[in-house]
Design a protein around this motif. Structure first.
Motif, PDB file in Angstrom:
ATOM      1  N   PHE A  10      -4.949  -2.663   2.193  1.00  0.00           N
ATOM      2  CA  PHE A  10      -4.112  -1.493   2.398  1.00  0.00           C
ATOM      3  C   PHE A  10      -4.887  -0.335   2.875  1.00  0.00           C
ATOM      4  CE2 PHE A  10      -0.383  -2.993   0.007  1.00  0.00           C
ATOM      5  CZ  PHE A  10       0.431  -2.488   0.354  1.00  0.00           C
ATOM      6  N   THR A  11      -6.028  -1.351   2.468  1.00  0.00           N
ATOM      7  CA  THR A  11      -7.007  -0.761   2.774  1.00  0.00           C
ATOM      8  C   THR A  11      -7.526  -0.026   4.979  1.00  0.00           C
ATOM      9  OG1 THR A  11     -10.286  -0.924   3.345  1.00  0.00           O
ATOM     10  CG2 THR A  11      -9.047  -2.398   4.121  1.00  0.00           C
ATOM     11  N   PRO A  12      -7.574   1.201   4.739  1.00  0.00           N
ATOM     12  CA  PRO A  12      -7.761   2.429   6.479  1.00  0.00           C
ATOM     13  C   PRO A  12      -8.948   1.549   6.840  1.00  0.00           C
ATOM     14  CG  PRO A  12      -8.541   3.796   4.439  1.00  0.00           C
ATOM     15  CD  PRO A  12      -8.631   2.351   4.160  1.00  0.00           C
ATOM     16  N   ARG A  37      -2.503   0.446   8.045  1.00  0.00           N
ATOM     17  CA  ARG A  37      -3.452   0.137   9.208  1.00  0.00           C
ATOM     18  C   ARG A  37      -2.521  -1.525  10.159  1.00  0.00           C
ATOM     19  NH1 ARG A  37      -9.413   0.401  10.653  1.00  0.00           N
ATOM     20  NH2 ARG A  37      -9.525  -0.811  12.542  1.00  0.00           N
ATOM     21  N   TRP A  38      -3.202  -1.998   8.445  1.00  0.00           N
ATOM     22  CA  TRP A  38      -3.480  -3.896   9.280  1.00  0.00           C
ATOM     23  C   TRP A  38      -1.792  -4.088   9.506  1.00  0.00           C
ATOM     24  CZ3 TRP A  38      -7.864  -5.047  11.179  1.00  0.00           C
ATOM     25  CH2 TRP A  38      -8.881  -4.253  11.109  1.00  0.00           C
ATOM     26  N   PHE A  39      -1.142  -4.099   8.609  1.00  0.00           N
ATOM     27  CA  PHE A  39      -0.213  -4.259   8.676  1.00  0.00           C
ATOM     28  C   PHE A  39       0.964  -3.990  10.041  1.00  0.00           C
ATOM     29  CE2 PHE A  39      -0.087  -3.627   4.197  1.00  0.00           C
ATOM     30  CZ  PHE A  39       0.227  -5.511   3.876  1.00  0.00           C
ATOM     31  N   ARG A  40       0.857  -2.553  10.278  1.00  0.00           N
ATOM     32  CA  ARG A  40       1.007  -1.868  11.781  1.00  0.00           C
ATOM     33  C   ARG A  40       0.645  -3.466  13.056  1.00  0.00           C
ATOM     34  NH1 ARG A  40       0.662   3.103  10.305  1.00  0.00           N
ATOM     35  NH2 ARG A  40      -1.119   2.971  10.211  1.00  0.00           N
ATOM     36  N   ARG A  41      -1.163  -3.595  12.649  1.00  0.00           N
ATOM     37  CA  ARG A  41      -1.576  -4.372  13.798  1.00  0.00           C
ATOM     38  C   ARG A  41      -0.571  -6.053  13.454  1.00  0.00           C
ATOM     39  NH1 ARG A  41      -8.353  -5.521  14.270  1.00  0.00           N
ATOM     40  NH2 ARG A  41      -8.519  -6.749  16.017  1.00  0.00           N
ATOM     41  N   LEU A  42      -0.261  -6.706  12.811  1.00  0.00           N
ATOM     42  CA  LEU A  42       0.196  -8.088  13.234  1.00  0.00           C
ATOM     43  C   LEU A  42       1.118  -7.731  13.744  1.00  0.00           C
ATOM     44  CD1 LEU A  42       1.219  -8.859   9.050  1.00  0.00           C
ATOM     45  CD2 LEU A  42      -0.576  -9.691  10.859  1.00  0.00           C
ATOM     46  N   VAL A  43       1.657  -7.107  14.288  1.00  0.00           N
ATOM     47  CA  VAL A  43       2.601  -7.100  15.533  1.00  0.00           C
ATOM     48  C   VAL A  43       2.211  -7.075  16.765  1.00  0.00           C
ATOM     49  CG1 VAL A  43       4.607  -4.865  16.794  1.00  0.00           C
ATOM     50  CG2 VAL A  43       4.114  -4.694  15.177  1.00  0.00           C
ATOM     51  N   GLU A  44       0.182  -6.971  17.224  1.00  0.00           N
ATOM     52  CA  GLU A  44       0.304  -7.287  18.430  1.00  0.00           C
ATOM     53  C   GLU A  44      -0.300  -8.573  17.972  1.00  0.00           C
ATOM     54  OE1 GLU A  44      -3.092  -4.860  17.715  1.00  0.00           O
ATOM     55  OE2 GLU A  44      -2.409  -3.142  17.967  1.00  0.00           O
ATOM     56  N   ASP A  92     -11.635  -9.716   8.966  1.00  0.00           N
ATOM     57  CA  ASP A  92     -10.967  -8.275   8.467  1.00  0.00           C
ATOM     58  C   ASP A  92      -9.894  -8.392   7.602  1.00  0.00           C
ATOM     59  OD1 ASP A  92      -8.597  -8.919  10.155  1.00  0.00           O
ATOM     60  OD2 ASP A  92      -9.998  -8.731  11.942  1.00  0.00           O
ATOM     61  N   PRO A  93      -9.385  -7.110   7.360  1.00  0.00           N
ATOM     62  CA  PRO A  93      -8.139  -7.044   6.553  1.00  0.00           C
ATOM     63  C   PRO A  93      -7.167  -7.469   6.762  1.00  0.00           C
ATOM     64  CG  PRO A  93      -9.359  -5.337   6.806  1.00  0.00           C
ATOM     65  CD  PRO A  93     -10.407  -5.788   7.486  1.00  0.00           C
ATOM     66  N   LEU A  94      -6.901  -7.794   8.104  1.00  0.00           N
ATOM     67  CA  LEU A  94      -5.565  -8.915   8.775  1.00  0.00           C
ATOM     68  C   LEU A  94      -5.210  -9.544   7.710  1.00  0.00           C
ATOM     69  CD1 LEU A  94      -3.511  -8.198  11.100  1.00  0.00           C
ATOM     70  CD2 LEU A  94      -4.921 -10.018  12.492  1.00  0.00           C
ATOM     71  N   ILE A  95      -5.903 -10.929   8.039  1.00  0.00           N
ATOM     72  CA  ILE A  95      -4.990 -11.537   7.118  1.00  0.00           C
ATOM     73  C   ILE A  95      -5.118 -11.796   5.033  1.00  0.00           C
ATOM     74  CG2 ILE A  95      -6.412 -13.804   5.632  1.00  0.00           C
ATOM     75  CD1 ILE A  95      -6.578 -14.387   8.482  1.00  0.00           C
ATOM     76  N   CYS A  96      -5.759 -10.792   5.083  1.00  0.00           N
ATOM     77  CA  CYS A  96      -4.814 -10.410   3.448  1.00  0.00           C
ATOM     78  C   CYS A  96      -4.018  -9.577   3.811  1.00  0.00           C
ATOM     79  CB  CYS A  96      -6.720  -9.036   2.756  1.00  0.00           C
ATOM     80  SG  CYS A  96      -7.741  -9.706   2.242  1.00  0.00           S
ATOM     81  N   ALA A  97      -3.186  -9.027   4.891  1.00  0.00           N
ATOM     82  CA  ALA A  97      -1.839  -8.303   5.048  1.00  0.00           C
ATOM     83  C   ALA A  97      -1.182  -9.504   5.180  1.00  0.00           C
ATOM     84  CB  ALA A  97      -1.855  -7.312   6.439  1.00  0.00           C
TER      85      ALA A  97
END
Length: 265
Positions: free
Chosen positions: A30-32, A46-53, A228-233
């Motif tokens: 959940f970090t910005p 931010r990183w949960f929304r980026r999963l859509v990409e 990056d935090p995407l993996i954490c998401a």
């Protein structure tokens, strides 16, 4: 018998040791910030929304579910008669057969991956879904066998004899007596096999292809290029889905009944 203060403190610290890494991963998700950071200044999706990409993650997740479910069902289907034969009968080569079934536990997964890659390339199964399922069955079969074998060893043969003496056919005894008695072992074997298959990386990375990439392999490949935090998401979503699944199973069936065999009141 109640636990003393020392035991309670020890259990608390032990559980905190197990849960702390997952909690840190969930917080970092959940970090910005654009990098792994804790503590963070505020919270962001931010990183949960980026999963859509990255639809590749969803595709890899579906592939992992399919492979894990298919290989676990096949492994348990083969492990159940094998465990019953080993637990209930004494025959020449019994110990050698048991050692053969458990052999994948003693072979490094790197060696298995190279061996499967060479074999599947020879028979035309390299990078296919069928090849991945077959390889996963080989790897997880010992786990399913050990769990079902534990249930079969604890089965009271007198119950089966009583059913036969009362006129039940052999098929009825198997369906109504034997399978319910070893159901906790079958359920535990399936759950452990599913976890092992879904989490398998070392061997799968050798035989997966871009069209059959599993989620762990996708995550492994992603962190090689960027961290990056995407993996954490992604990890947080997996933790949440697992917890929700366990809650649903406990609500409608009961974890004790599934894994221990206890009946709900």
């Amino acid at each position: 018998m109640k636990n003393g203060p020392f035991a309670l403190v020890f259990h608390t610290l032990f559980m905190a040791f197990l849960v702390a890494p997952m909690l840190v991963v969930c917080l970092v998700a959940f970090t910005p910030e654009g990098y792994l950071a804790l503590p963070t200044h505020g919270a962001s999706l931010r990183w949960f929304r980026r999963l859509v990409e990255y639809p590749e993650f969803l595709s890899a997740f579906r592939t992992s579910l399919l492979i894990a479910a298919s290989s676990s069902v096949i492994a348990v289907a083969f492990a159940t008669p094998a465990a019953l034969a080993i637990a209930r009968h004494r025959f020449p080569g019994r110990d050698a057969l048991s050692a053969l079934f458990l052999a994948p536990l003693m072979i490094p997964h790197v060696v298995l991956g190279i061996a499967f890659l060479r074999f599947f390339s020879s028979v035309g199964l390299s990078g296919t879904l069928l090849g991945l399922i077959v390889s996963h069955v080989v790897v997880i079969f010992p786990f399913a066998l050990r769990m079902v074998l534990a249930g079969a060893n604890g089965m009271d043969r007198r119950i089966e004899d009583a059913a036969l003496s009362l006129g039940a056919s052999r098929a009825t005894v198997v369906r109504r007596v034997m399978l319910p008695l070893i159901l906790p072992g079958i359920a535990s074997g399936f759950a452990l096999s599913f976890i092992q298959s879904f989490d398998e990386v070392t061997m799968t990375v050798f035989i997966a292809s871009p069209s059959t990439t599993t989620l762990p392999v996708m995550m492994f490949n992603y962190i090689q290029d960027s961290i990056d935090p995407l993996i954490c998401a992604v990890s947080t979503l997996m933790i949440v889905l697992t917890v929700l699944f366990m809650i649903v199973v406990h609500k409608f069936y009961g974890l004790e009944r599934l894994f221990v065999g206890e009946t709900r009141a």
